[in-house]
Each structure stands twice: as structure tokens, then as C-alpha cells.
Write a protein that holds these residues in place. Structure first.
Motif, PDB file in Angstrom:
ATOM      1  N   PHE A 238      40.030 102.246  36.680  1.00  0.00           N
ATOM      2  CA  PHE A 238      40.114 101.036  37.517  1.00  0.00           C
ATOM      3  C   PHE A 238      39.819  99.908  37.579  1.00  0.00           C
ATOM      4  O   PHE A 238      39.943  98.750  38.488  1.00  0.00           O
ATOM      5  N   MET A 239      39.117  99.361  36.711  1.00  0.00           N
ATOM      6  CA  MET A 239      38.380  97.833  36.151  1.00  0.00           C
ATOM      7  C   MET A 239      39.381  97.356  34.959  1.00  0.00           C
ATOM      8  O   MET A 239      39.029  95.846  34.636  1.00  0.00           O
ATOM      9  N   ASN A 240      39.721  97.148  34.481  1.00  0.00           N
ATOM     10  CA  ASN A 240      40.791  96.479  33.535  1.00  0.00           C
ATOM     11  C   ASN A 240      42.144  97.373  33.218  1.00  0.00           C
ATOM     12  O   ASN A 240      42.295  98.313  33.800  1.00  0.00           O
ATOM     13  N   PHE A 241      42.796  96.950  32.456  1.00  0.00           N
ATOM     14  CA  PHE A 241      44.723  97.141  32.370  1.00  0.00           C
ATOM     15  C   PHE A 241      44.713  97.132  30.828  1.00  0.00           C
ATOM     16  O   PHE A 241      44.543  96.382  30.578  1.00  0.00           O
ATOM     17  N   ILE A 242      45.401  97.960  29.888  1.00  0.00           N
ATOM     18  CA  ILE A 242      45.507  98.449  28.741  1.00  0.00           C
ATOM     19  C   ILE A 242      46.668  98.953  29.079  1.00  0.00           C
ATOM     20  O   ILE A 242      47.610  99.857  29.006  1.00  0.00           O
ATOM     21  N   PHE A 243      48.024  98.245  27.838  1.00  0.00           N
ATOM     22  CA  PHE A 243      48.823  98.615  27.975  1.00  0.00           C
ATOM     23  C   PHE A 243      48.728  98.852  25.836  1.00  0.00           C
ATOM     24  O   PHE A 243      49.041  97.289  25.120  1.00  0.00           O
ATOM     25  N   ASP A 244      49.663  99.851  25.640  1.00  0.00           N
ATOM     26  CA  ASP A 244      50.049  99.860  24.223  1.00  0.00           C
ATOM     27  C   ASP A 244      51.031 100.561  24.055  1.00  0.00           C
ATOM     28  O   ASP A 244      51.653 101.530  25.004  1.00  0.00           O
ATOM     29  N   THR A 245      52.023 100.021  23.142  1.00  0.00           N
ATOM     30  CA  THR A 245      53.264 100.423  22.647  1.00  0.00           C
ATOM     31  C   THR A 245      53.393 100.325  20.435  1.00  0.00           C
ATOM     32  O   THR A 245      52.828  99.712  19.757  1.00  0.00           O
ATOM     33  N   GLY A 246      53.667 101.817  20.598  1.00  0.00           N
ATOM     34  CA  GLY A 246      54.168 101.763  19.450  1.00  0.00           C
ATOM     35  C   GLY A 246      55.411 102.562  18.980  1.00  0.00           C
ATOM     36  O   GLY A 246      56.637 102.329  19.145  1.00  0.00           O
ATOM     37  N   VAL A 247      55.799 101.361  17.665  1.00  0.00           N
ATOM     38  CA  VAL A 247      57.086 101.876  16.828  1.00  0.00           C
ATOM     39  C   VAL A 247      56.858 102.534  15.524  1.00  0.00           C
ATOM     40  O   VAL A 247      56.073 102.106  14.739  1.00  0.00           O
ATOM     41  N   GLN A 248      58.246 103.767  15.677  1.00  0.00           N
ATOM     42  CA  GLN A 248      57.690 104.088  13.802  1.00  0.00           C
ATOM     43  C   GLN A 248      59.288 104.578  13.932  1.00  0.00           C
ATOM     44  O   GLN A 248      59.454 105.152  13.973  1.00  0.00           O
ATOM     45  N   MET A 249      59.163 104.461  12.190  1.00  0.00           N
ATOM     46  CA  MET A 249      60.149 104.852  11.843  1.00  0.00           C
ATOM     47  C   MET A 249      59.977 105.745  10.301  1.00  0.00           C
ATOM     48  O   MET A 249      59.316 105.881   9.614  1.00  0.00           O
ATOM     49  N   ARG A 250      60.644 106.918  10.007  1.00  0.00           N
ATOM     50  CA  ARG A 250      60.070 107.468   8.908  1.00  0.00           C
ATOM     51  C   ARG A 250      62.143 107.692   8.566  1.00  0.00           C
ATOM     52  O   ARG A 250      63.226 107.045   9.140  1.00  0.00           O
ATOM     53  N   SER A 259      54.030 100.206  13.808  1.00  0.00           N
ATOM     54  CA  SER A 259      53.588  99.098  13.669  1.00  0.00           C
ATOM     55  C   SER A 259      53.307  99.738  15.401  1.00  0.00           C
ATOM     56  O   SER A 259      53.799 100.385  16.365  1.00  0.00           O
ATOM     57  N   SER A 260      52.676  99.317  15.886  1.00  0.00           N
ATOM     58  CA  SER A 260      51.882  98.900  17.457  1.00  0.00           C
ATOM     59  C   SER A 260      51.650  97.633  17.922  1.00  0.00           C
ATOM     60  O   SER A 260      51.141  96.564  17.339  1.00  0.00           O
ATOM     61  N   TRP A 261      51.060  97.399  19.542  1.00  0.00           N
ATOM     62  CA  TRP A 261      51.398  96.290  20.159  1.00  0.00           C
ATOM     63  C   TRP A 261      49.806  96.152  20.933  1.00  0.00           C
ATOM     64  O   TRP A 261      50.742  97.251  21.734  1.00  0.00           O
ATOM     65  N   GLU A 262      48.721  95.914  21.258  1.00  0.00           N
ATOM     66  CA  GLU A 262      48.185  95.844  22.306  1.00  0.00           C
ATOM     67  C   GLU A 262      48.328  95.044  23.628  1.00  0.00           C
ATOM     68  O   GLU A 262      47.861  93.828  23.280  1.00  0.00           O
ATOM     69  N   PHE A 263      47.828  94.768  24.732  1.00  0.00           N
ATOM     70  CA  PHE A 263      47.382  94.522  25.642  1.00  0.00           C
ATOM     71  C   PHE A 263      46.632  94.587  27.098  1.00  0.00           C
ATOM     72  O   PHE A 263      46.619  95.616  27.217  1.00  0.00           O
ATOM     73  N   ASN A 264      45.354  94.115  26.532  1.00  0.00           N
ATOM     74  CA  ASN A 264      44.528  94.304  27.034  1.00  0.00           C
ATOM     75  C   ASN A 264      43.732  93.135  28.446  1.00  0.00           C
ATOM     76  O   ASN A 264      43.477  92.607  27.940  1.00  0.00           O
ATOM     77  N   ALA A 265      44.190  93.839  29.409  1.00  0.00           N
ATOM     78  CA  ALA A 265      43.742  92.001  30.051  1.00  0.00           C
ATOM     79  C   ALA A 265      42.552  91.882  30.336  1.00  0.00           C
ATOM     80  O   ALA A 265      42.715  90.884  30.223  1.00  0.00           O
TER      81      ALA A 265
END
Length: 342
Positions: A238-250, A259-265
Motif C-alpha cells: 500500500f505504498m505504491n500504485f502500479i498499473f499494467d495493461t497488455g494487448v495480444q494478437m494471434r 505489447s504492454s504498458w506500465e505506469f509505476n506511480a
């Protein structure tokens, strides 16, 4: 405005903190650096948009390995190139490599992963270390998977230290839910126990008691094209906030683009967050494993070999280039259960 928002987020997650929190750059991703599918999969606690499970997936959520029906081996290597000059002992090259195995049984699925990190970057001071993680996952009530994991690690650079941690996770597979195909939700709690200290004070990484929750699903399903997405939220103690999202195509059941993207506060607040998405590719080849009695007994005559590659940018001019492969012995069981009427 951006600085104020990041200050607010960092402040909220720092309230009530008893210990100092100062994880090094990419310290929260320590277990995910050695394999290209983890670098580009959005670090998905629900298995990614296309449910791509390898032994290393158990380091994210030990329940994930229960989704894999076949004996699976993985191997990955990541080279890290530092664009900064060699000043004050800073290094130009670092590396990570890992390997693991999954073994499904009638009672549960068991697995393990071994990883080595050799990193003496002063601008990403992860140190030299190795980690061993073992995990087990069992299916309950047809769609619910529960898993546990145990990890040990030792670091010998930037101060000697060790870690001993427990992981636990759960995943529920809804199947098809409206427009969402193969929809899954999951939660895990990682690194319960002692993690690495950055130096001699309590600045542990990866984050102690990191709670991760997320969902994944396929949005488009056709004969030759499948599109899946995933999203995760992580709060290390509870001392940080991380958001990860990914997109995958077959495409054509042969090539998969990740492909992915990350936000680390915290890293964004200190201008260490990379705003570039990762990019990776996975190929699938059907291969023969011979015709010995042992291979026939285990139905491994036809298996899958999936080589992969990935690129990830880290701020401070660090770029990661990763190569790997997964070997899945046998073919996925697509037939229904045999029912006999008496």
C-alpha cells in the motif's frame, strides 16, 4: 498538474507506512525480467489476453499454472544495455536468464522457476542475485484455481542479502461472458516474508506484501485472428500504485504479437517511468518428439515449440532485449469427457 497528481498518489500510498520504501528502478519487476513473454505480457495476474502460460507465470500468480494441461518447459535470456557512459564504475551491460518446468498431475499442477540477475547498473541497482520459486495450483469447482508458492533468493552484489517469501493466488475462469471470450479474473498476494534490502536499511524489493488484481479476456475471435487484452493493478504494501495493461494478437495460430504498458506511480514521480510500450513476438511450431515407447506412453509424439523475442525500454537510457522459448509436450486436449451409460 502531472507532478501534483503524482505527488497525491504517492502521498496516499505512503500514509501509515512504518518502513521506508525505496525500491530501485524495476525492482518490482525483479522476477519478470528474464523471459520475453513476461516482459511484454502486461505482467498479467489472469494469464494475459490469450492465456499464454509458461512456468515463469507462477512467479506472478501461482494459481496460473493450473490452466496449463501439459508438461511445459521454458528458457529465457535478457540482455540489458545501458546508454549512459561508464562513470564512477557504472556498467554498460547486464543480463538475466531463467528456466523452469510445469508438471500437471491428477491431483494438482506443480512447477518451479530458477532465475539469475547479473546487474550492476548504478541507475538500475538490482545487484547480482539468484532466485528459486516453487509453486502448486489446484482446480476447485470446475472454474476456480487456487495456488501457493514459496521463494528463496540470495544477492551478493550491492551488499549481501537473502529473501524468503510466500505467494498465494486465485483465479476464476468465467468462460464466455457476453462479448468477452475466455474471461478471467484473478488476485494474488506476493512476497509475504523477507525481501531484499537495497542496502542495509529497510528499502525492500520487490515490494513486500504486494497485492495484485486483474482481468483478461479475448475481444475478437475468428478462425485466423484472435485479439486479447488484460489489465492489472498492484499495490506493494500500500505504498505504491502500479498499473499494467497488455494487448495480444494471434494470427493464423502461428504468430503472436504482444505489447504492454506500465505506469509505476513512484517511478513516474522520480522521472524513472518509461512511457514507451513493450513489443514482442511469439511463434508456434508443431514438432515431433520421436516414436519411443516413453514418448507414446505420455502422448508426446506431437508437441509445441514456441520461440519468442521482446524489447523493453527503461528510463535512464536502458533497453532490454530478450530471447526465449517454451516447449509444451503433447497437444492440448480439445475433446469433451468420455461418458458411458450403464
Amino acid at each position: 498538474m502531472k507532478k501534483s497528481f503524482l505527488s497525491l498518489v504517492a502521498g496516499l500510498f505512503s500514509l501509515g507506512a512504518v518502513f521506508a520504501y525505496n525500491s530501485p528502478v524495476q525492482g518490482e519487476n525483479l522476477f519478470y525480467l528474464s523471459h520475453p513473454e513476461l516482459l511484454t505480457g502486461g505482467i498479467s495476474v489472469a494469464g494475459g489476453g490469450l492465456e499464454s502460460i509458461i512456468p515463469a507465470s507462477g512467479t506472478i500468480n501461482p494459481a496460473l499454472i493450473g490452466l496449463e494441461e501439459r508438461v511445459t518447459l521454458d528458457l529465457g535470456y535478457t540482455g540489458m544495455v545501458n546508454g549512459l557512459p561508464k562513470w564512477r564504475g557504472n556498467k554498460k551491460y547486464a543480463q538475466a536468464f531463467g528456466t523452469g518446468i510445469l508438471i500437471p498431475t491428477d491431483w494438482a499442477t506443480f512447477g518451479g522457476e530458477i532465475e539469475f540477475i547479473l546487474n550492476e547498473f548504478l541507475n538500475m541497482p538490482l545487484g547480482d542475485s539468484f532466485h528459486i520459486k516453487s509453486f502448486a495450483s489446484k482446480q476447485f469447482m470446475d472454474r476456480l484455481y487456487i495456488g501457493v508458492g514459496l521463494g528463496f533468493g540470495y544477492r551478493w552484489e550491492f551488499a549481501k542479502d537473502w529473501m524468503l517469501t510466500l505467494d498465494a493466488g486465485a483465479l476464476y475462469d468465467f468462460g464466455d461472458l457476453g462479448p468477452l471470450k475466455n474471461f478471467r479474473v484473478a488476485v494474488s498476494t506476493n512476497n509475504i516474508g523477507k525481501t531484499f534490502n537495497k542496502y542495509m536499511d529497510w528499502q525492500g524489493y520487490p515490494g513486500f506484501f504486494a497485492i495484485r488484481a486483474g482481468a483478461a479476456a479475448e475481444l475478437i475471435q475468428t478462425e485466423n485472428f484472435v485479439l486479447g487484452v488484460s489489465a492489472d493493478v498492484t499495490t506493494p504494501f500500500f505504498m505504491n500504485f502500479i498499473f499494467d495493461t497488455g494487448v495480444q494478437m494471434r494470427i493464423c495460430d502461428f504468430v503472436q504479437i504482444n505489447s504492454s504498458w506500465e505506469f509505476n506511480a513512484r517511478e513516474a514521480y522520480y522521472d524513472c517511468n518509461s512511457w514507451l510500450p513493450t513489443l514482442g513476438v511469439v511463434f508456434k511450431f508443431n514438432i515431433g518428439m520421436g516414436s519411443s515407447d516413453f514418448v507414446k506412453k505420455h502422448d508426446w509424439s506431437k508437441s509445441e515449440l514456441c520461440p519468442s523475442a521482446a524489447w523493453k525500454n527503461v528510463d535512464y537510457d536502458i533497453n532490454m532485449f530478450s530471447l526465449g522459448a517454451a516447449l509444451r509436450l503433447g497437444q492440448k486436449d480439445r475433446s469433451g469427457p468420455d461418458i458411458e451409460m450403464e
